[in-house]
Design a protein around this motif. Structure first.
Motif, short mmCIF file in Angstrom:
data_model
loop_
_atom_site.label_atom_id
_atom_site.label_comp_id
_atom_site.label_asym_id
_atom_site.label_seq_id
_atom_site.Cartn_x
_atom_site.Cartn_y
_atom_site.Cartn_z
N UNK B 304 0.83 -1.21 0.00
CA UNK B 304 0.00 0.00 0.00
C UNK B 304 0.85 1.25 0.00
N UNK B 305 1.89 1.24 0.81
CA UNK B 305 2.80 2.40 0.85
C UNK B 305 3.45 2.60 -0.50
N UNK B 306 3.91 1.49 -1.08
CA UNK B 306 4.57 1.59 -2.38
C UNK B 306 3.62 2.14 -3.42
N UNK B 350 9.10 -7.92 -10.05
CA UNK B 350 8.43 -6.85 -9.29
C UNK B 350 9.43 -5.80 -8.83
N UNK B 351 10.52 -6.27 -8.27
CA UNK B 351 11.52 -5.34 -7.75
C UNK B 351 12.05 -4.43 -8.84
N UNK B 352 12.45 -5.03 -9.95
CA UNK B 352 13.01 -4.21 -11.03
C UNK B 352 11.95 -3.27 -11.59
N UNK B 353 10.74 -3.77 -11.77
CA UNK B 353 9.70 -2.90 -12.34
C UNK B 353 9.51 -1.67 -11.47
N UNK D 77 23.89 -0.10 -4.16
CA UNK D 77 24.19 0.79 -5.29
C UNK D 77 22.99 0.97 -6.19
N UNK D 78 22.10 -0.02 -6.21
CA UNK D 78 20.86 0.20 -6.96
C UNK D 78 20.10 1.37 -6.33
N UNK D 79 20.01 1.35 -5.01
CA UNK D 79 19.33 2.45 -4.32
C UNK D 79 20.06 3.76 -4.61
N UNK D 95 11.75 -0.16 -0.46
CA UNK D 95 10.84 -1.30 -0.43
C UNK D 95 11.07 -2.20 -1.63
N UNK D 96 11.33 -1.57 -2.79
CA UNK D 96 11.51 -2.35 -4.01
C UNK D 96 12.77 -3.21 -3.94
N UNK D 97 13.87 -2.66 -3.43
CA UNK D 97 15.06 -3.50 -3.39
C UNK D 97 14.93 -4.61 -2.34
N UNK D 98 14.07 -4.39 -1.36
CA UNK D 98 13.81 -5.49 -0.44
C UNK D 98 13.20 -6.67 -1.18
N UNK D 99 12.22 -6.36 -2.03
CA UNK D 99 11.58 -7.43 -2.81
C UNK D 99 12.60 -8.05 -3.75
#
Ligand SMILES: Nc1ncnc2c1ncn2[C@@H]1O[C@H](COP(=O)(O)OP(=O)(O)OP(=O)(O)O)[C@@H](O)[C@H]1O
Ligand SMILES: Nc1ncnc2c1ncn2[C@@H]1O[C@H](COP(=O)(O)OP(=O)(O)OP(=O)(O)O)[C@@H](O)[C@H]1O
Ligand SMILES: [Mg+2]
Ligand SMILES: [Mg+2]
Lengths: 311, 370, 521, 307
Positions: B304-306, B350-353, D77-79, D95-99
């Motif tokens: 939700x935050x994302x 998901x992460x990369x997107x 480094x992505x961040x 959050x994305x790099x955590x995933x």
């Protein structure tokens, strides 16, 4: 060609534990001629869709490898009468095509309790688990307590629950706290976290039990034995029944006293059941007990309260 | 803390000193603003898929087959679309609440706990509403969910106001507690006796959310989410309360100068955000699981935050952002089932997107109106 | 509008002859910098010789700061060349500019507020050593402070310092780094007359030591007093340059805006009505318990401007914020039209007819990210005509925006553009339009001409006078003595939280007021 | 509470705190430079993975540690690139790099073992008794019979404290989180500083992950950090962005969870679920008791652009 079988895992088959042994079941089905597919890390919200999608794509057998899938299987079962849904460690069936299989946790919990009590020098033993209140969890723990008391009525059994069955570091700390208290045998029923119990036992040089023979290798001197769950055999047996149309909505509980599979067995290494350091007399006692179970000479009754945390 | 979303007054130029400026590059590539933004997002997603093609290849699968399965899984049939829409629903609802909080510079990351207690309260009503008429029972259950979520968030607001504990911390900590509360309830009175998993008994047919089309799982939650989004948009731009939120977010000093109370804003927006998350929890149990089940709220809060941040805290933009997550996840799961791509790659995609889309948005989002 | 400053200007100018033989320090040639459609600098040339003070004049937005940022390496120009001490500077960053001997004090200071003076001085300064030696640096700061008469406590946290003190920190920082050329971007805004005099003294001192200074200001008197030469920018291009000997205020003003700004401020005869604001024994302490205002009492009558002189840190903000209801008073009474408003909320005070122009338009009187229409509605968005019940009326907001944009000549296409895109002068017009446009009974104005060019400042002043003439009461607080003297019907000084008793304009002693502002009398 | 119980409890607190401390220090560096460290969880996970794979493949724990650092910095480094060059939103990037880290570690683990679930068993770092100190009463068994990475965590905290407050580099780092404009005007490049800070933070967080795989459990399992990164982040805030504060906060968190498992032994009349809430409620209570507002680094979360 036996047909198509799919398996759904709650976690990752990397976990060297619950999901890994489940995956062995799928491997066995494949060897037996089934076309197989699987999904890992299936979250609650995605279960119905995953089950339904496999069924729609013509899978004859869809196995959900944890009790959580039962709810979803009951939901979609009716829509796909030609597919059989099997839930591992489920606790019931529904209709003609949703079945559960599990192994008899009470038997192996009891055996472990007897073994622990006989090995314990301090009169204190412990157990680390997750998911308080679940039938297969309290069955094992309750039986563990009963087994231990059957050997030594004054033995103290302390049980700790951790929040996450996959968190090995947390399990290790829980086990260390039991060791600090004086426990010299630590049992448990965890997934990836089981390794943490074994590391703790190794560090404090006390006994523990693992969940697969791989875990013996972590601490060969400290693993007394492993409760190796035979999900491959159970799923294979269930698949045969399903194909023959005999599974129905059954709840198959495999144990030392059931035909087809014993559900689990005690194994230290591929060719021995117990740690060689365990005195033969104790081994003999436990093996005798196994025979009693196999002959149906002992039935363990456990209620939810027997699985309470603490002493 | 300043607005994590809007950036300060920054010039539009391309060629200052210092680090390389990717904006300039994109600016030359792009043409028109709105179009350019969409174009960038599409390029970003394509880029993410291109990057993830490498591990797919390594795992011995064909990226083309995998992506076809993903597309098919997301859009291939009405069933799939329905599933993706159902998945998006809690994301949208939670994110709208989070977005409103962000608008007022309140960082509410407590979605997961709020969803959990919302689902818990809704389930309690659903299990205990006896013979109430179906519609009334459903409304009551959802309302209970919203109220519970609101109160849960309200705790954080009160602690912030009375004890000065930043809501980032309190909402984070309350997440763990909220989820454990559900476990506790399932271990106790609300659990289904003898079930192989911590779950409540099934709800009566009467309290399940109606579906929109018979034979498909798409439930009315989506409609609720869309209506709520519209209301939030209206609230933000067309009501006094919305103005107060924007003013608080724009500048605390200006809000004080205009006589807008910080306390009122925090309480109001936290109750609202928590209420929406709680509603999402209620919809999830009443519409998807038909029971309270452990783990039903897992990860929804952070998603939700994302979604809210991806939408730059614009309620309307939350809808496409939420759908993006819903369809991406639904498609990726199908990809796993159909082609056997390991589930881990689903997370990689998901992460990369998200990272790439964020980068594209980052280049665009310089003049955000508050 | 003769002041002490411009009187003193005559005797410190040096003969033009000597200047022409001074070696060149800086040559900027053909500097071009565009922002999208805006051309901030269109081929600007600028020369500075050693030991020379060059004034840079121009309206808001004429490109002064841009040119200086280019020089300091903060912005890369589209084209142009820079020679400093004979060496070319191109594509440089502030690091190289500092190393070359350029120091810049920005219009908005670049200090870290949460850190001490010493820490700020050490920041980015290689000579401070890889391992910090704060005691050593503090000693050097003290030494330099003494040499240049820039007293500043090296251990103070910057956030606690007044504007004038922060400026000193910036200057000390630049001097310690060995700046040969010091750029001062609008350094005298918000300084008290003695502080301004002090600053000019520092500049003279620097000049004697053969340092050069680029001095940006909107105040012509100061420029004439301190500079050796003046360059005027208009619309991004140089519109004139002149040695100071040949400069007049009128001439400079014409170069800046092509129109005459020197028309005297006109005001009608004073016809004071009854007291609109009456303050009795007002006392306020801050969170740490320090007394910010003590026993303040005064009245402001209808049709009157009470001008309060005082520099930052003496309680002006506290006084105005307390009157406006943003801060609580500890004791005392505030009466508006005879009604006790001491405990009233901000909103109720607004409804009672109180308007307020705070000093900070960066985030208090204005929200840069909101639109002009929103900013105009900020203080009464919750009442008719802007609101109906809990709902806003966008039509009414738009209509008001259009009306005010026209009435106050705000340079913007429409009300839906963000306030941050406007120039400082136009931003201030939004605030004026909102606060004066409501025809308040009482207006509190805190240095409303801050940072505005003479044209814009004049607009503000005319608006205030108009309100007064229509019978409004105005409490005007400012550090600009010149404006205080121009505007006030009665004049008082706020120093150390105490207010002197207001005196009619005709009777004030300018020198004494200046001293009182600095806390010296 | 008897003496032995107390000593065991406190020793456990320090043990449990070790990965948190390293995670928190990594996050602190990043946040001090003005970049939210939401991605710490992923960096720790990558570190745990790198450590396990490095040690497993090479047989040398040193290689494991090196790879932990490398893996943590790679995720970081992505961040760094996304938030500084592309000015992507800092929180969602985290959050994305955590995933991403969850997916990549799981995928690579299997990829490296030919698509099969591997079985990794590593020797773990055992306790090292510090001569003399370890035999001190009370503090000896608590502080001086810990494992290598636990000592390292405390040492890094002390070093970071010195670096932040005693060196010019530290001053510049702190200033970057407060006011990057000022840093730029003082002749440093805030963008470069932020990039370095985020990457250095990732390296340290990676070590934190290594504590889990190389010191605690001797293997890698998917998602084994299990939310510790977020706890570390909370410790940064509770510790008010100072290394010693964060260290203390981590120790308190460690104590809370050590206490939690022990509380279950007391047969309290509540379920384990209720007891598991204790650490979180305790943390809330402590925070509320401290009762001061937090002052974040002023420029945190804001993209900086030169000019
Ligand atoms: N970062 C920017 N992006 C876009 N336009 C800018 C930017 N900075 C300045 N400008 C424009 O460039 C022009 C010159 O601005 P500059 O800041 O140099 O003016 P100035 O002479 O310093 O004004 P003031 O007297 O208000 O300080 C203005 O029209 C302004 O709008
Ligand atoms: N991104 C931008 N685009 C267009 N104009 C801009 C931008 N940023 C700043 N400006 C304009 O640049 C000019 C100078 O900016 P600066 O920040 O120096 O404000 P200013 O006018 O000097 O304000 P003040 O006088 O209140 O300090 C202003 O006219 C401002 O409106
Ligand atoms: Mg300027
Ligand atoms: Mg200006």
């Amino acid at each position: 060609d036996e047909g198509k079988a799919a398996m759904l895992f709650p976690g990752s088959i990397n976990d060297q534990s619950w999901n890994a042994v489940g995956y062995q079941g799928l491997v066995k089905l494949k060897a037996a001629g089934w076309d197989t597919a699987y999904s890992e890390n299936v979250q609650s919200a995605d279960e119905v869709e995953a089950l339904r999608d496999y069924a729609k794509r013509g899978f004859d057998l869809v196995i959900g490898h944890t009790g959580r899938f039962l709810s979803a299987a009951e939901r979609v079962g009716g829509e796909f009468p030609k597919t059989t849904f099997i839930v591992g460690s489920g606790s019931g069936g529904a209709g003609k095509n949703v079945a559960s299989v599990d192994f008899d946790n009470t038997q192996f919990g009891y055996l472990m309790g007897v073994l622990a009590a006989k090995l314990s020098k301090t009169g204190k033993i412990g157990s680390v688990n997750g998911l308080e209140g679940l039938p297969n969890v309290y069955s094992q723990i309750g039986a563990y307590r009963q087994g231990a008391r059957s050997v030594n009525p004054k033995i103290e059994v302390k049980v700790i629950y951790i929040k996450d069955m996959e968190d090995a570091a947390a399990a290790k700390e829980a086990a260390l706290s039991l060791a600090d208290w004086g426990a010299d045998f630590i049992s448990g029923k965890l997934n990836a976290a089981q390794a943490g119990i074994i590391q703790a036992a190794k560090e404090r040089n006390i006994y523990c039990n693992g969940r697969s023979t791989d875990q013996t290798a972590i601490a060969p001197t400290n693993v007394a034995t492993n409760i190796v769950e035979k999900w491959d055999e159970m799923y294979a047996a269930a698949a045969v029944e399903a194909k023959a149309g005999k599974l129905g909505g059954k709840y198959e509980l495999y144990g030392l006293d059931t035909p087809g599979s014993t559900g689990a067995s005690l194994k230290y290494s591929p060719d021995s059941a117990f740690n060689p350091a365990i005195p033969p007399a104790i081994v003999a006692d436990v093996e005798a007990l196994e025979k009693t179970f196999a002959a149906g000479g002992l039935k363990i009754k456990v209620v939810k309260e027997d699985g309470h945390g603490g002493l | 803390m300043k607005d994590p979303v809007a950036l300060g007054p920054i010039e539009l130029s391309a060629s200052e000193a210092g680090a390389p400026d990717a904006g300039a590059l994109f600016q030359r590539l792009g043409a028109h603003n709105g179009l350019r933004a969409t174009g960038r997002a599409v390029v970003a997603v394509l880029l993410a898929f291109a990057v993830t093609a490498i591990p797919i290849l390594i795992s011995g699968k064909s990226p083309i087959a995998a992506y076809w399965a993903l597309l098919h899984g997301a859009f291939g049939s009405f069933d799939h679309v329905a599933f993706a829409l159902n998945k998006s629903t809690p994301y949208i609802l939670t994110a709208v609440g989070v977005a409103l909080c962000f608008r007022a510079q309140i960082i509410n990351i407590g979605g997961e706990g709020q969803i959990a207690v919302g689902g818990l309260a809704a389930s309690w009503v659903a299990l205990n509403c006896g013979d109430l008429p179906s519609l009334l029972a459903i409304v009551l259950a959802l309302a209970a969910g919203a109220v519970a979520g609101a109160l849960w968030a309200g705790i954080a607001a009160v602690i912030r106001l009375t004890r000065g504990v930043h809501e980032v911390l309190s909402t984070l900590l309350l997440n763990f507690v909220g989820v454990l509360l559900v476990s506790e309830a399932l271990n106790g009175a609300m659990g289904e006796a003898g079930a192989g998993f911590p779950q409540s008994p099934m709800f009566d047919e009467a309290v399940r959310l109606p579906t929109l089309f018979s034979g498909y799982d798409l439930h009315v939650g989506l409609i609720i989410a869309l209506v709520v989004t519209g209301c939030a948009q209206f609230l933000l731009w067309r009501t006094r309360f919305g103005f107060q939120l924007r003013l608080l977010g724009g500048s605390r000093a200006a809000a004080a100068y205009a006589g807008v109370s910080f306390a009122g804003g925090v309480i109001g927006v936290m109750l609202l955000g928590g209420g929406l998350a709680g509603l999402a929890g209620g919809i999830e149990v009443l519409g998807v699981h038909y029971r309270l089940i452990e783990g039903f709220s897992l990860g929804f809060g952070f998603t939700g935050v994302a979604v809210a941040l991806l939408a730059a805290a614009n309620p309307l933009a939350v809808v496409p952002a939420g759908l993006f997550f819903g369809f991406l996840q639904a498609g990726a799961l199908a990809m796993q089932r159909e082609v056997g791509v390991p589930s881990s790659l689903v997370y990689v995609i998901q992460g990369f997107s998200i990272v790439f889309v964020l980068c594209a948005i980052g280049l665009d989002r310089r003049w955000q109106r508050v | 509008m003769a002041t002490a400053a411009s009187d003193a200007a005559l005797d410190c100018k040096r003969p033009a002859l000597e200047e022409s033989v001074l070696p060149a320090l800086l040559e900027m040639r053909g500097i071009v910098k565009t922002y999208g459609a805006v051309c901030a600098n269109r081929s600007v040339d600028l020369d500075v010789r050693e030991g020379c003070v060059v004034g840079l004049l121009g309206e808001n937005g004429s490109g002064k700061s841009t040119l200086m940022k280019v020089l300091f390496g903060m912005i890369r120009p589209d084209s142009g060349r820079i020679l400093f001490q004979g060496r070319a500077l191109a594509g440089h960053s502030p690091r190289e500019a500092i190393a070359a001997g350029i120091g810049m004090i920005h219009q908005h200071f670049t200090l870290v507020e949460a850190m001490t003076v010493t820490e700020n001085v050490m920041l980015g300064w290689a000579a401070a050593g890889a391992v910090l030696k704060p005691a050593e640096i503090a000693a050097r700061i003290e030494a330099t402070s003494r040499t240049y008469g820039l007293a500043v406590d090296p251990h103070a946290i910057v956030a606690t310092l007044s504007f004038g003190l922060r400026q000193r920190v910036e200057i000390v920082k630049a001097i310690l780094r060995g700046a040969k050329l010091l750029i001062l971007d609008e350094p005298t805004s918000n300084l008290s007359p003695p502080e301004v005099a002090g600053l000019l003294g520092v500049i003279r001192r620097l000049r004697e030591e053969r340092h050069s200074v680029i001095f940006i200001s909107h105040k012509l008197a100061e420029v004439i007093e301190i500079c050796d030469e003046v360059v005027v920018l208009r619309d991004g291009a140089v519109s004139g340059r002149t040695p100071i000997a040949e400069a007049t205020r009128e001439g400079l003003a014409r170069m800046m805006v092509e129109r005459d700004l020197s028309a005297p401020v006109t005001r009608s005869a004073r016809a004071p009505g009854q007291a609109v604001l009456a303050v009795e024994g007002l006392t306020r302490r801050d969170a740490s318990g320090a007394t910010r205002l003590s026993e303040i009492g005064f009245t402001v009558q209808a049709g009157e401007i009470l001008a309060v002189a005082g520099v930052d840190g003496n309680g002006q903000a506290d006084l105005l914020d307390t009157l406006a209801g943003i801060l609580p008073a500890h004791s005392g009474r505030i009466l508006l039209d005879g009604r006790d408003i001491t405990r009233m909320s901000v909103r109720r005070r607004l409804a009672a007819g109180l308007a307020y122009i705070p000093i900070d338009r960066g985030g208090t009187s204005l929200v840069p990210g909101m639109t002009i229409a929103d900013n105009l509605a900020m203080r009464d968005f919750d009442r008719p005509p802007l609101a109906r019940g809990p709902l806003l009326d966008p039509g009414a907001m738009r209509a008001r925006a259009n009306e005010r944009i026209a009435a106050f000549d705000i340079r913007a296409p429409h009300g839906d553009v963000q306030a941050r895109t406007l120039s400082g002068g136009n931003q201030q017009k939004i605030v004026l339009a909102r606060e004066i446009g409501r025809k308040p009974r009482l207006l509190l104005a805190f240095q409303p001409t801050w940072g505005l060019d003479p044209g814009a400042a004049r607009f503000v002043i005319d608006q205030l006078l108009l309100l007064r003439d229509e019978g409004g009461a105005i409490l005007y607080v400012s550090a600009e003595l010149e404006e205080v003297l121009t505007l006030g019907d009665r004049i008082a000084v706020l120093s150390n939280g105490r207010l002197s008793s207001p005196e009619p304009r005709a009777e004030v002693d300018v020198t004494r007021i200046g001293l009182m502002m600095a806390g010296a009398a | 509470m008897d003496y032995a119980f107390l000593v065991a409890l406190l020793a456990a607190s320090v043990r449990i705190a070790a990965p948190l401390i390293l995670g928190a220090l990594g996050g602190l560096i990043s946040e001090r430079a003005g970049v939210f460290a939401v991605g710490i969880e992923g960096m720790m996970l990558a570190g745990a993975f790198g450590a396990a794979i490095g040690a497993f493949v090479s047989g040398s724990p040193a290689v494991g540690l090196l790879l932990a650092v490398v893996a943590g910095s790679l995720i970081a480094s992505i961040v760094a690139i996304a938030v500084t060059i592309f000015r992507a939103d800092q929180m969602v990037t985290g959050l994305a790099v955590n995933i991403l880290a969850f997916g990549l570690t799981s995928f690579l683990l299997r990829g490296l073992f030919g698509g099969r679930a591997p079985s990794i068993r590593l020797h773990i770092f055992g306790a090292i008794d510090i001569p003399f100190l370890s035999s001190l009463p009370f503090v000896g068994p608590i502080l001086f019979r810990q494992s290598a990475l636990t000592y390292a965590a405390v040492a890094i905290a002390l070093l970071l404290h010195l670096a932040l407050y005693r060196t010019r580099a530290g001053l510049t780092l702190r200033a970057t989180g407060e006011n990057p404009e000022a840093v730029f005007a003082a002749g440093n490049n805030p963008i470069r500083i932020r990039q370095l800070a985020v990457i250095a933070g990732g390296a340290i967080a990676g070590l934190g992950g290594a504590v889990l795989s190389l010191q605690d459990v001797g293997t890698f399992t998917d998602g084994m950090t299990n939310g510790r990164g977020f706890l570390a982040l909370a410790a940064v805030i509770v510790g008010r962005w100072t290394p010693l504060g964060a260290l203390a906060a981590c120790l308190v968190f460690g104590a809370a969870s050590a206490l939690e498992v022990r509380l279950q032994g007391f047969n309290l009349p509540v379920s384990s679920y209720a007891i598991q809430m204790a650490p979180y409620l305790l943390a809330l209570a402590v925070l509320a008791g401290l009762g001061r507002g937090t002052r974040m680094p002023q420029a945190i979360g804001q993209a900086y652009r030169v000019g």
